[in-house]
Design an enzyme around this catalytic site. Structure first.
Site, PDB file in Angstrom:
ATOM      1  N   LYS A 205       9.020  44.852  64.536  1.00  0.00           N
ATOM      2  CA  LYS A 205       9.804  45.761  63.702  1.00  0.00           C
ATOM      3  C   LYS A 205      11.204  45.980  64.292  1.00  0.00           C
ATOM      4  O   LYS A 205      11.357  46.381  65.446  1.00  0.00           O
ATOM      5  CB  LYS A 205       9.051  47.090  63.601  1.00  0.00           C
TER       6      LYS A 205
ATOM      7  N   GLU B  37       0.035  49.422  58.457  1.00  0.00           N
ATOM      8  CA  GLU B  37       0.806  49.469  59.706  1.00  0.00           C
ATOM      9  C   GLU B  37      -0.007  50.094  60.844  1.00  0.00           C
ATOM     10  O   GLU B  37      -0.794  51.017  60.625  1.00  0.00           O
ATOM     11  CB  GLU B  37       2.066  50.306  59.462  1.00  0.00           C
TER      12      GLU B  37
ATOM     13  N   CYS C 156       7.283  49.030  57.662  1.00  0.00           N
ATOM     14  CA  CYS C 156       7.632  50.407  57.322  1.00  0.00           C
ATOM     15  C   CYS C 156       9.131  50.677  57.202  1.00  0.00           C
ATOM     16  O   CYS C 156       9.754  50.313  56.220  1.00  0.00           O
ATOM     17  CB  CYS C 156       6.986  51.367  58.313  1.00  0.00           C
TER      18      CYS C 156
ATOM     19  N   VAL D 278       3.209  49.352  55.747  1.00  0.00           N
ATOM     20  CA  VAL D 278       4.171  50.445  55.641  1.00  0.00           C
ATOM     21  C   VAL D 278       3.430  51.777  55.585  1.00  0.00           C
ATOM     22  O   VAL D 278       2.596  51.996  54.716  1.00  0.00           O
ATOM     23  CB  VAL D 278       5.089  50.260  54.411  1.00  0.00           C
TER      24      VAL D 278
END
Length: 446
Positions: free
Chosen positions: A302, A234, A335, A359
């Site tokens: 996200k 990430e 994540c 993540v």
């Protein structure tokens, strides 16, 4: 000599609609779980076979249930291809109300068992029952949906019961079925995919350029291992840079996607990179899928943001895109998305077979849950050290088990999976095929 059974309706010189009692045309019969919720059954016979159909219709009451069924001979250990066309009227959720099933039976007319006790069983060595198959919707042509599935008949199967269902229908709703076919076929080709994760912290350097270039040798290692999909961690261009996410934010396409595009093309593979995107005045935490042709396949923003990202002015995404690749359908999440079941479920609802997951850190039990509850393969790449007993850089199987995981920084782990091989569970069979038919009708009330 392999048998071909075609369960199409017969036809007359003139089209006619006939109401059904317990019996219909060509060996079809009608069933209902209780007489008081039995719907109306009829069939249409036509000189044009495509117009021939079996219909189930509700009167002015809700919740009626019934099915057209037919049982035909099959051969154990033979592969079969099933197709049927479906048309619904007045049904809000066809995925729940209008389904097809295939049930394998032995010569006594009872459910048969699988050959080996290699599935999850209640008792060691037990041969679990072969549970019903659930063909999936694979296409829509006008008002007709095509349902399809490829299946291996259990070794002791001698019959297959075909069920065309109408369940919990709204008043005056209906479903028409036509051209049901169960054909012996060759075994489908496997879809072998090599999924790779990179376990690395780009701790040196300050700029996005310095950060991203540290992944080149690891991507080359994964390519030498013939990886089809390589997942990176990430926000890799801002990791321990000393700045804020906005300092590393770039447009997409931009310098970092251009860099990884060259590597993807050089190594003929797909790469998922966790980056920070700038779109005008907005900043997003994203995962980008780059293809072996060097083009961006897709971008995921996200959706669920932890408080730290909210406080830094990052904006949440709103969509759950799933992308076609040369090996199958890929979704992405990032994540904190893994702490919530909705993100992975929305991706699997849209057909994702593999979810790539950059993540920073998460509870590994949630990784297993996201894979298991959706019966997808999950590939995570994390910054968490293995000694923390927390998130892992790993490949998770459809049953939620860890297939492979990294134990050392600067390493690549890879797992070879077959996307055409279902994960079968005791008392459920191929659960993944049943999710659409069984998941809740509406989202919970906020």
């Amino acid at each position: 000599m392999k048998h071909v059974f075609i369960l199409t309706l017969g036809w007359l010189l003139l089209s006619t609609v006939v109401r059904a009692g317990d019996n219909g045309p060509d060996g079809w019969t009608t069933e209902a779980p209780r007489a008081e919720i039995r719907p109306d059954f009829s069939w249409n016979e036509s000189e044009k076979s495509l117009d021939s159909s079996l219909t189930i219709r509700a009167d002015n009451r809700k919740g009626l249930m019934g099915s057209w069924t037919r049982t035909i001979p099959v051969e154990g250990k033979q592969h079969y291809h099933f197709t049927v066309d479906r048309q619904t009227e007045g049904i809000t959720l066809p995925r729940r109300a209008a389904i097809a099933r295939i049930i394998w039976l032995n010569k006594a007319g009872k459910k048969t068992t699988h050959a080996e006790p290699s599935f999850l069983s209640y008792r060691p060595g037990e041969r679990p029952l072969a549970e019903p198959e659930f063909p999936k919707v694979v296409s829509t042509d006008g008002q007709w949906d095509r349902l399809e599935g490829f299946y291996l008949a259990p070794p002791e199967a001698t019959q297959a019961k075909i069920e065309l269902h109408f369940r919990w229908g709204e008043p005056h709703s209906s479903v028409r079925w036509r051209n049901a076919k169960l054909e012996a076929c060759e075994a489908p080709d496997p879809r072998i995919v090599r999924l790779a994760t990179i376990h690395y912290r780009p701790e040196s350097g300050k700029t996005p350029k310095e950060k991203r270039e540290q992944f080149a040798p690891l991507i080359a290692d994964a390519a030498r291992m013939k990886a089809d999909l390589i997942v990176l961690p990430e926000t890799l261009t801002s990791f321990k840079s000393g700045g804020r996410p906005a300092d590393a934010a770039e447009p997409i396409p931009g310098p970092s996607t251009d860099y990884f595009a060259k590597l993807a093309k050089q190594h003929d593979t797909y790469i998922v990179a966790g980056l920070v995107e700038r779109d005008g005045h907005l900043i997003y935490n994203v995962a980008v899928l780059i293809g072996p042709d060097g083009n961006i396949v897709g971008n995921y923003r996200k959706v669920t943001l932890p408080r730290g990202e909210i406080e830094k002015g990052i904006t949440p995404g709103e969509e759950y895109p799933v992308f076609e690749t040369r090996f199958g359908k890929v979704g992405m999440m990032v994540c904190y998305d893994g702490f919530f079941p909705e993100v992975a479920r929305e991706l699997s609802n849209r057909g994702a077979e593999v979810i790539a997951w950059p993540v920073w850190g998460c509870n590994p039990m949630l990784a297993s849950a996201r894979a298991c509850e959706n019966h997808i393969f999950l590939v995570s790449s994390t910054y968490t050290d293995i000694s923390a007993d927390w998130m892992q850089s790993a490949i998770y199987g459809r049953d939620g088990t860890t297939i492979e995981h990294a134990t050392e920084w600067g390493s690549v782990v890879i797992a070879e999976v077959d996307l055409n091989k279902p994960a079968l569970w005791q008392s459920l069979g191929d659960f993944q095929a049943q999710i659409e038919a069984h998941r809740p009708a509406v989202d919970p009330v906020p």
